[in-house]
Motif scaffolding. Sequence first.
Motif, PDB file in Angstrom:
ATOM      1  N   ALA A  18      -7.199  23.719   0.854  1.00 56.71           N
ATOM      2  CA  ALA A  18      -5.999  24.199   0.490  1.00 56.71           C
ATOM      3  C   ALA A  18      -5.405  22.984   0.063  1.00 56.71           C
ATOM      4  O   ALA A  18      -4.417  23.215  -0.879  1.00 56.71           O
TER       5      ALA A  18
ATOM      6  N   PRO B 191      -8.580  25.933   4.904  1.00 58.40           N
ATOM      7  CA  PRO B 191      -8.086  26.976   5.450  1.00 58.40           C
ATOM      8  C   PRO B 191      -8.325  27.240   6.776  1.00 58.40           C
ATOM      9  O   PRO B 191      -9.587  26.984   7.213  1.00 58.40           O
TER      10      PRO B 191
ATOM     11  N   ASN C   3      -5.047  23.979  -3.384  1.00 55.81           N
ATOM     12  CA  ASN C   3      -6.232  25.120  -3.841  1.00 55.81           C
ATOM     13  C   ASN C   3      -7.307  24.816  -4.899  1.00 55.81           C
ATOM     14  O   ASN C   3      -7.596  25.471  -5.854  1.00 55.81           O
TER      15      ASN C   3
ATOM     16  N   ARG D 208      -0.902  29.715   0.936  1.00 64.40           N
ATOM     17  CA  ARG D 208      -2.184  28.900   1.566  1.00 64.40           C
ATOM     18  C   ARG D 208      -1.991  27.515   2.289  1.00 64.40           C
ATOM     19  O   ARG D 208      -2.905  27.393   3.152  1.00 64.40           O
TER      20      ARG D 208
END
Length: 228
Positions: free
Chosen positions: A6, A35, A70, A166
């Motif tokens: 992330a 994550p 990401n 995220r």
Amino acid sequence: MEKVPALHLEDVRRSYQQGEHELAILRGATFSVWPGESVALIAPSGAGKSTLLHMAGLLEHPDGGEVYINGKPTAKLSDAARTAIRRSDIGFVYQFHHLLPEFTATENVTLPQMIAGLDKREAAKRANELLNFLGLGERLDHRPSELSGGEQQRVAIARAVANAPRLLLADEPTGNLDPGTADHVFGTLSKLVEATKLAAVIATHNLELARRMTRRVTLREGTIVELE
């Protein structure tokens, strides 16, 4: 865990001008958060914790290196593009909750979603679901002044994750709370990270809470070092 972190910092450097001298805060910081991970950032005042969080949250540009959100590089993006990423992919929680005093708990969590374009009814529904998940089901219509410090901070956490980011960045989120309340707030935050597979970086001086996170890191001479 997913193959793309992330957050990934690659050789990030940041200095500030202090009079005639240049003060190097980050000197090639490299770091990944995946994550579902909660990472405790432990370092003394002045070591660069806030600078690191500002880099990760795209609030400042690095002098060198790259910040990936990401898997996407961000250092060369326009301010508008960086703002769009912050709005959709990153949530922030600070030591002080910064809630809007004239609005209820539900409204404080609803507003960011409406700003992002969600219908008011859907936004309120999601706000109430989040607040219930965080144990605030009986406080939905209360304004901040009617909530305890721990309740206010849980509303702030709900607001931070309302747009399903995220990455969650938290700067001493329990710093203003007594130990029992801090433990409860941290417990709900950990539960949220696990349930939603958020990646969280939490700057804290609370070593007991830090030991309960997935990993612990510190800053030494401007670089990120993993702790046992």
